[in-house]
Design an enzyme around this catalytic site. Structure first.
Site, PDB file in Angstrom:
ATOM      1  CB  ALA A  31      31.185  33.913  17.468  1.00 10.27           C
ATOM      2  CB  ALA A  32      35.783  32.864  15.653  1.00  7.36           C
ATOM      3  NE  ARG A  68      36.294  23.227  27.061  1.00  8.54           N
ATOM      4  CZ  ARG A  68      35.621  24.171  26.395  1.00  8.54           C
ATOM      5  NH1 ARG A  68      35.293  25.302  27.005  1.00  8.54           N
ATOM      6  NH2 ARG A  68      35.306  23.991  25.141  1.00  8.54           N
ATOM      7  CB  SER A 116      32.078  36.530  25.060  1.00  9.92           C
ATOM      8  OG  SER A 116      31.449  35.297  25.296  1.00  9.92           O
ATOM      9  CB  ALA A 152      24.247  36.224  21.618  1.00 12.84           C
ATOM     10  CB  CYS A 211      22.859  35.227  15.890  1.00  9.27           C
ATOM     11  SG  CYS A 211      24.337  34.749  14.992  1.00  9.27           S
ATOM     12  CG  ASP A 247      31.760  36.162  10.777  1.00 11.97           C
ATOM     13  OD1 ASP A 247      31.533  34.937  10.759  1.00 11.97           O
ATOM     14  OD2 ASP A 247      30.975  36.993  11.275  1.00 11.97           O
ATOM     15  CE1 TYR A 268       3.564   9.228  12.300  1.00  5.91           C
ATOM     16  CE2 TYR A 268       3.513   6.901  12.869  1.00  5.91           C
ATOM     17  CZ  TYR A 268       2.847   8.070  12.579  1.00  5.91           C
ATOM     18  OH  TYR A 268       1.483   8.095  12.567  1.00  5.91           O
TER      19      TYR A 268
END
Lengths: 557, 557
Positions: A15-16, A26, A43, A45, A47, A289, A432
């Site tokens: 992730a990091a 970029r 790279s 996922a 989770c 982490d 609401y």
């Protein structure tokens, strides 16, 4: 040398690390960027792995977001998988890397180095720990192994060691695969970041779903069969049949490489960084982490390893390492977990944590509907809010329910970021309409209840405290003020019963020399009863926050 | 005289009035409280009426939350329905009330008076306006009439005059009842609080659902048949068949009673109140739809009539009228509306409103997934964020999509309350797990994109501005950088095509003397293309925010 022609080396490709690589690209289209990782996959996922095992996410390709050729072709980022960074020389600005298969060493000169070595599961050195079918779940490779084991068709009973987030997500996903699951937790509650009262609601729910939960008990050893696969888990008090074990007792940051290079480790045992993600060594950053953070409520260092934080840290480090300027101020320990149909969230400090930090706190538990009660599909949630009595600022929230929890957690996360007072939260102009919220959203209602307690308008007591009083054998009146039908459907053992609409005329039945605690279904009528009694001159009165809806200790008829 | 024996009179018995009554009772158990209302029903859920007509809420009892006997028995609050307050004498502190059926006058002496007279629909004095089956929807009585008309089985075509929130909710609910619906809106867009670009996305969606939408056209008259029921709506440009008409062109505050009593009316034409909900006359409060508010972003008076605001104002007025102290600082114009399966929300200022208020603004449109893309059920949302260039503070947000919108609106509402900078929003520690959000939540991604624009890292242009350039015949290059397959599936008319992975080697094909606007599917690759072109020396480059996903103007193949 311009920034463009410099070399950025990133150690870690999940992730990091990959976030930092992509963001750096970029920022500087021509910079040399190299990522090294000892893992096979990058790279991905992580989770999502419990849901891959549960077959909710069926295709592993969906977890493997990007592969090395993509980064080379699309972003001109070199990714070396299965390469272990073995040492960092911060003086000569070099990283030594060893190919895991081929064994050859490569030396990378870096101008900027980002350490994103992640964390690893704690594996306790217990007898039998190396038996087959004992797994940890951290990487996508772990997930492949577990899924393959699950799909062998031989797994009937699984024991999950540790009742934290991963443990609970795995419980759900193994049950979905038809496996009988027991969770063993050393502490006296599951979900350690939550307060015990809220964790108990989750525990009851899980037990109703058929998940066995054993708390205050630790695993002593594992026993296996002839094939060397695990068959039994031996705890301090029990023996449990198990064809599979998931170890999820916690993780620790991978800091050995950094530590050996003289990079400072923080009090949390993760790598110490400032808000620019800089370590104590120039041009060396740490993210994800393996790095520590600041808790935005306490201002103190904290180590909470989450993918969402890793991504933000990666972005900030990349901007700074490419000549820009950005900061990441810290985290709130925000968490959310889906447990079957129950949503469980927390943000900021729990009551226990707040007290430990030295705050003088007030708290409340408020059950409410997640949308207009008349709109189809409206569901309940139970909100616990914790505030600082001195400043009347909110400190944290815990929310549990089959209704929408994540929205309210995020509202509180935003409020905590800006140091909101409880009163300010109660006045928020939230969206609401009947399909989305009550006219006063549940979180505003809860803030109002807490504000009433903070300003001395009402004195409440949490259900857990009432249960503890009973356990201690204290002499007090527990007053049920619900309707006759509600009372008969189940009430708390030992209570006195006077319905609310008769209370004003029957106060003489109550012994005013004793402490009186009123309760109803949700706490609303309990407050009304509290006011009636105060108005009638009773001095020692409290109402039970959340009342029956937050009472996790059984009822009698 | 103690507060306890004083008399609180409340004029109005729906959201604000009954909230104030109930809260005042909780504050002072013995105070005399009287509510008078000219309506038959009290304490009803007016926001639920469209769903009652659509039969999503089947039982009218669910909308009628409480009836007068409940308030008498449970709270000792006297409620007089069908009684019109005809005058207030603020010197002698009296309210004159006339029974609508019996016609007798009653004089109430008050110590504290709360005016909650609400608002009423604007009914334009057009020819044929009093024909049958022409309705407004404001009260539960209106809803009964409309539902009965719908259930007559005779309604095939309905025209809704006005494309605001109620108009859109009614469109959905009438379609659910099998009625063909056409919306006629005088402005050049539906949903006037939103910017036109976002409203156009909603309009396209509604048209796909079979709802006819006519903008920039006004109703001139209504024609009827022998039974005096409407049969036709005559607009400036058309004739529309209509067995039923819903007028939803707007509402105005009921201020006549207050005005005649010398109570100050604000610049918004609603009753002026301070943050304690006090009018200019001592002991007289005004709350709910008849009272104005302060907009928390502009600090200026604003009149936005919503039930959620009414409830908060009612609570604050009740606390102050019973001797306590509370304030309500203002609103953000937060709105959310469900349009079939589309969720549409807004908070703070739109781009148009911000410019009108004199802000120098930057904005972006960012399409994103509402949860991890690999998790089943992930859906798209399109986020527009507006910020102040000078302070880099967020000014507002508009979000549209079939994914979760209300959560992100509420996060922004909370951020706006505390004057958040865009950068701060991009770092929020929001709850992350695959079933709830992306690892970087959509709102954080959008804030990052906007921050890049604010800090000059990238120059974007919104799709609407590109469409306007084309309409004006401006000479510029619109550069599609998607894959071949994407390009062939539909592209913007007149674009030049170079896929992103070939762009760096094919920049010579582009005419550097012209403005170049890059686009892709969501804007992400458009930014990469923008950077490649900037890096290659092109000076006049922009990327199109949101690109194809936010392009509401048609494609060609």
């Amino acid at each position: 040398m311009s920034n463009e022609s410099k070399h950025l080396v990133i150690i870690g490709g999940v992730a990091a690390g990959m976030k930092a690589a992509a963001k750096a690209r970029r920022e500087l289209p021509m910079m040399n960027i190299t990522v090294v990782t000892d893992e096979q996959y990058i790279s991905y996922a992580s989770c999502g792995t419990p849901y891959f095992i549960g077959n909710i996410v069926k295709d592993s390709k969906k977890l493997l977001i990007r592969e090395p050729p993509y980064f080379k072709n699309m972003h001109n980022i070199d990714v070396l998988t299965r390469h272990q960074a073995t040492s960092i020389d911060t003086k000569s600005k070099q990283v030594k890397v060893k190919g895991i298969e081929k064994g050859r060493d490569i030396i990378f000169n870096y101008d900027k180095l980002i350490i994103a070595t992640g964390a690893q599961p704690i594996i306790p050195p217990l007898p039998g720990i190396s038996l087959g079918n004992i797994f940890t779940l951290r990487t996508v490779s772990d997930a492949f192994k577990i899924k393959s084991c699950v799909e062998s068709g031989k797994i009937k009973n699984a024991v999950i060691v540790g009742g934290g987030l991963i443990g609970l997500e795995m419980a759900e996903n193994l049950v979905l695969r038809g496996i009988k699951v027991t969770i063993v937790e050393l502490l006296d509650q599951i979900l350690p970041p939550l307060d015990k009262d809220m964790a108990l609601i989750v525990q009851k729910y899980l037990e109703e779903k058929g998940v066995g939960i054993i708390t205050s008990d630790g695993v002593k050893s594992f026993e296996g069969n002839g094939d060397s696969a695990v068959t039994k888990v031996i705890t301090g008090k029990r023996q449990l049949l198990a064809d599979m074990v998931i170890l999820s007792i916690g993780i620790r940051p991978n800091t050995k490489l950094a530590q050996e290079a003289g990079i400072e480790i923080g009090t949390t045992r993760a790598i110490k960084v400032n808000e620019r993600m800089e370590t104590n060594i120039p041009d060396v950053y740490a993210i994800g982490d393996c790095a520590e953070n600041i808790h935005l409520v306490t201002g103190k260092p904290v180590w909470i390893a989450l993918g969402s934080t890793a991504a933000k840290m990666g972005r900030v480090a990349a901007i700074n390492a490419t000549g820009g300027a950005d900061t990441f101020k810290g985290v709130l320990g925000t968490l959310i977990v889906k447990v079957f149909e129950l949503n469980v969230g927390k943000v900021g400090l729990s009551e226990r944590e707040a007290i430990k930090e030295g705050f003088k706190i007030e708290s409340t538990i408020v059950p409410a509907s997640d949308m207009s009660h008349y709109y189809p599909g409206a569901k309940d949630i139970i909100i616990k809010l914790i505030a600082d009595v001195t400043t009347r600022k909110l400190l944290g929230a815990e929310i549990v329910g089959d209704g929408i929890v994540d929205k309210r957690i995020d509202i509180i996360a935003t409020a905590l970021t800006f140091g909101a007072m409880v009163d300010q939260v109660s006045k928020l102009d939230l969206a609401y309409a009947p399909p989305y919220a009550m006219v006063m959203d549940a979180i505003l209602v809860a803030a109002n209840v807490l504000n009433n307690k903070l300003t001395g308008k009402a004195t409440g007591i949490l259900p857990q405290k009432v249960a503890e009083k009973s356990d201690r054998g204290e002499d007090f009146i527990l007053l049920d003020v619900r309707t006759d039908m509600e009372y008969k459907s189940g009430h708390i053992k030992g209570c006195q019963y006077i319905p609310l609409d008769k209370l004003a005329s029957r106060t003489h039945e109550l012994d005013g020399s004793k402490e009186i605690i009123t309760y109803c279904r949700s706490g609303l009528r309990a407050v009304q009863a509290y006011r009636i009694l105060k108005n009638a001159g009773f001095k020692n009165v409290k109402y039970m926050d959340g009342s029956i809806l937050a009472w996790a200790y059984g009822l009698e008829k």
